[in-house]
Design an enzyme around this catalytic site. Structure first.
Site, PDB file in Angstrom:
ATOM      1  N   HIS A 123       0.880  -1.178   0.000  1.00 34.15           N
ATOM      2  CA  HIS A 123       0.000   0.000   0.000  1.00 34.15           C
ATOM      3  C   HIS A 123       0.921   1.234   0.000  1.00 34.15           C
ATOM      4  O   HIS A 123       2.032   1.172   0.533  1.00 34.15           O
ATOM      5  CB  HIS A 123      -0.824  -0.052   1.296  1.00 34.15           C
ATOM      6  CG  HIS A 123      -1.891   0.980   1.421  1.00 34.15           C
ATOM      7  ND1 HIS A 123      -1.640   2.271   1.799  1.00 34.15           N
ATOM      8  CD2 HIS A 123      -3.237   0.916   1.230  1.00 34.15           C
ATOM      9  CE1 HIS A 123      -2.779   2.945   1.850  1.00 34.15           C
ATOM     10  NE2 HIS A 123      -3.771   2.140   1.505  1.00 34.15           N
ATOM     11  N   ASP A 200       3.283  -4.517   7.999  1.00 31.00           N
ATOM     12  CA  ASP A 200       2.064  -3.724   7.863  1.00 31.00           C
ATOM     13  C   ASP A 200       0.885  -4.701   7.946  1.00 31.00           C
ATOM     14  O   ASP A 200       0.602  -5.441   7.003  1.00 31.00           O
ATOM     15  CB  ASP A 200       2.100  -2.998   6.508  1.00 31.00           C
ATOM     16  CG  ASP A 200       0.764  -2.373   6.145  1.00 31.00           C
ATOM     17  OD1 ASP A 200      -0.218  -2.579   6.868  1.00 31.00           O
ATOM     18  OD2 ASP A 200       0.719  -1.686   5.112  1.00 31.00           O
ATOM     19  N   GLN A 203      -4.423  -5.190   6.905  1.00 29.82           N
ATOM     20  CA  GLN A 203      -5.459  -6.091   6.389  1.00 29.82           C
ATOM     21  C   GLN A 203      -5.524  -7.412   7.164  1.00 29.82           C
ATOM     22  O   GLN A 203      -6.296  -8.300   6.798  1.00 29.82           O
ATOM     23  CB  GLN A 203      -5.215  -6.388   4.899  1.00 29.82           C
ATOM     24  CG  GLN A 203      -5.361  -5.176   4.007  1.00 29.82           C
ATOM     25  CD  GLN A 203      -6.775  -4.586   4.031  1.00 29.82           C
ATOM     26  OE1 GLN A 203      -7.737  -5.257   4.362  1.00 29.82           O
ATOM     27  NE2 GLN A 203      -6.885  -3.320   3.698  1.00 29.82           N
ATOM     28  N   LYS A 226     -10.246  -0.813  10.548  1.00 27.16           N
ATOM     29  CA  LYS A 226     -10.424  -1.960   9.652  1.00 27.16           C
ATOM     30  C   LYS A 226     -10.765  -3.229  10.435  1.00 27.16           C
ATOM     31  O   LYS A 226     -10.910  -4.303   9.865  1.00 27.16           O
ATOM     32  CB  LYS A 226      -9.154  -2.184   8.825  1.00 27.16           C
ATOM     33  CG  LYS A 226      -8.864  -1.037   7.840  1.00 27.16           C
ATOM     34  CD  LYS A 226      -7.680  -1.382   6.987  1.00 27.16           C
ATOM     35  CE  LYS A 226      -7.075  -0.180   6.297  1.00 27.16           C
ATOM     36  NZ  LYS A 226      -7.824   0.264   5.133  1.00 27.16           N
ATOM     37  N   CYS A 364      -4.823   2.481  -3.606  1.00 27.79           N
ATOM     38  CA  CYS A 364      -3.580   3.006  -3.002  1.00 27.79           C
ATOM     39  C   CYS A 364      -2.432   2.016  -3.177  1.00 27.79           C
ATOM     40  O   CYS A 364      -1.599   1.862  -2.266  1.00 27.79           O
ATOM     41  CB  CYS A 364      -3.758   3.342  -1.525  1.00 27.79           C
ATOM     42  SG  CYS A 364      -4.881   4.693  -1.265  1.00 27.79           S
TER      43      CYS A 364
HETATM   44  N1  PLP Z   1      -1.579  -0.724   4.605  1.00 29.50           N
HETATM   45  C1  PLP Z   1      -2.514  -1.472   4.015  1.00 29.50           C
HETATM   46  C2  PLP Z   1      -2.164  -2.848   3.537  1.00 29.50           C
HETATM   47  C3  PLP Z   1      -3.803  -0.969   3.851  1.00 29.50           C
HETATM   48  O1  PLP Z   1      -4.730  -1.710   3.260  1.00 29.50           O
HETATM   49  C4  PLP Z   1      -4.090   0.338   4.324  1.00 29.50           C
HETATM   50  C5  PLP Z   1      -5.418   0.932   4.108  1.00 29.50           C
HETATM   51  O2  PLP Z   1      -6.165   0.541   3.232  1.00 29.50           O
HETATM   52  C6  PLP Z   1      -3.085   1.060   4.958  1.00 29.50           C
HETATM   53  C7  PLP Z   1      -1.834   0.494   5.075  1.00 29.50           C
HETATM   54  C8  PLP Z   1      -3.331   2.422   5.507  1.00 29.50           C
HETATM   55  O3  PLP Z   1      -4.218   2.363   6.588  1.00 29.50           O
HETATM   56  P1  PLP Z   1      -4.782   3.689   7.259  1.00 29.50           P
HETATM   57  O4  PLP Z   1      -5.325   4.530   6.147  1.00 29.50           O
HETATM   58  O5  PLP Z   1      -5.835   3.197   8.180  1.00 29.50           O
HETATM   59  O6  PLP Z   1      -3.654   4.340   7.952  1.00 29.50           O
END
Ligand code: PLP
Length: 406
Positions: A123, A200, A203, A226, A364
């Site tokens: 992401h 990270d 998900q 999430k 993203c």
């Molecule tokens: N990393 C992953 C794999 C994501 O799917 C997302 C959000 O969709 C993020 C990071 C960023 O999360 P946040 O916008 O809640 O900070």
């Protein structure tokens, strides 16, 4: 509690909503999940009975709010099986958690010519902060490729680890493809070369078990919103040895021990990294979300979402002209796809008319789309409350899309 989908759905008031007179079918869980009543009520209760700034007050309200806040930290520690609650830093989400590490650890470890290793399926939140710190430190970002199915091959990954690699930053589950990466093996391989690893887990939380000690990751990040918790709640887990050696990312109240014009000494962990007033109500809501998830057996939740994935994959695969992107052997409940000759935005707009909420675009993760030479996909992502019947309606909806646009 036994896994009863009808009872589970009743916890989520939003599922009663109608869109265009159609019952809401919510398939955009990878963007954010819906919230159970107990999470919503926790926020209301906080403002009705406990609202106060935390950590700083001697009076009853402040102590009550502080206790609830710190109890949530212990809940998170147990939820991810951290060794100590000092290793749990509250943030506003995955993005902030990664930016904190990129800045504080990047500042400490990176020198000119060093490398930060990420995967090609990250992401933007796990790419851009590293790109920024690499630029500042004249270091380089190196990328682990993935195959057509969306899998990282360990034999391809291994030689990318070298003496210049200072950090490995990797998603547990890809939000664009649904791939569950072999993070445990990759962490072990990085550790053989003394390379710290950030995972990270945006998900992963609430979909698969997270055990930071079993994974042996050095950092683990996730967002509350999430995993059935409110917006603005997030977690950075960091091993104590790393958090101790890192400088704070932001300065302000709460993160200090003593302050004079000449010098400031910092508070102990984890407060060193929690400058300013936190999103107290969201963090308390995250505690309620953890309680909600823990009422069920996480394996039951996983089994349910695996069944949805299998059923959905088979049903969508039968649609002529539909191609699924991300067919890894290990996948979570995310299906990205395109219909031949139909732009994802158009498909998403028609599905919305039918009450079916899906996400369209690059999610993203533009480099993932570039890898497949596509502008974006339609993405369906499941959560605890989704059903096979909803998938049947999606299939019907896609038939309508094809009739109208195909
Ligand atoms: N990393 C992953 C794999 C994501 O799917 C997302 C959000 O969709 C993020 C990071 C960023 O999360 P946040 O916008 O809640 O900070």
């Amino acid at each position: 509690m036994p896994f009863d989908i009808n009872k589970i759905r009743k916890h989520f008031p939003i599922l009663e909503e109608k869109i265009n007179n159609n019952s809401l079918i919510y398939f955009d869980n990878a963007a954010t999940s819906q919230k159970p009543l107990q999470v919503i009520e926790r926020i209301i209760d906080y403002y009705k009975k406990e609202n106060c700034n935390i950590h700083r007050g001697v009076h009853t309200l402040s102590q009550k709010a502080t206790r609830a806040f710190e109890e949530t930290r212990v809940k998170v520690k147990e939820f991810i099986n951290a060794e100590s609650s000092h290793e749990v830093v509250f943030t506003k989400g995955t993005t902030e958690s990664i930016n904190l590490v990129a800045n504080s650890l990047g500042e400490k470890l990176l020198q000119e010519g060093d490398e930060v290793l990420v995967s090609a399926m990250e992401h933007h939140s796990n790419l851009v902060p590293w790109q920024m710190v690499c630029k500042k430190k004249k270091a380089h970002m190196k990328v682990i490729p993935f195959n057509d199915k969306g899998e990282i091959i360990l034999e391809v990954f291994k030689p990318l680890l070298n003496s210049r690699t200072k950090i490995l930053a990797l998603s547990h589950i890809s939000n664009a493809l649904g791939t569950i990466n072999p993070v445990k093996e990759m962490i072990a391989m990085a550790h053989e070369k003394d390379i710290p690893v950030l995972i990270d887990g945006a998900q992963a939380a609430a979909h698969i078990e997270i055990d930071v000690q079993a994974l042996d990751c050095d950092f683990y990040c996730f967002s509350g919103h999430k995993m059935y918790a409110p917006m603005g709640s997030g977690v950075l887990f960091g091993k104590q040895e790393f958090l101790e050696m890192m400088e704070p990312y932001q300065g302000g109240g709460e993160m200090v021990d003593t302050v004079t014009f000449e010098e400031t000494t910092y508070n102990e962990l984890p407060f060193k990294f929690e400058a300013g007033t936190p999103n107290v109500e969201s963090i308390l809501g995250m505690g309620a979300a953890i309680d909600f998830v823990r009422e069920y057996d996480l394996h039951e939740i996983r089994k349910h979402e695996e069944e949805l994935l299998k059923y959905g994959t088979e049903a969508l695969s039968r649609i002529e002209g539909l191609k699924i992107y991300g067919t890894a052997k290990e996948k979570s409940g995310i299906i990205s796809f395109l219909l031949d000759g139909i732009h994802p935005y158009d498909a998403g707009t028609i599905l919305d008319q039918l009450g079916i909420e899906v996400r369209t675009g690059h999610h993203c993760a533009q480099p993932v789309m570039d890898r497949y030479l596509i502008p974006g996909t339609v993405r369906v992502s499941f959560a605890i409350y989704n059903t096979m019947k909803e998938i049947d309606k999606l299939v019907g909806g896609l038939d309508t899309v094809k009739k109208m646009l195909g």
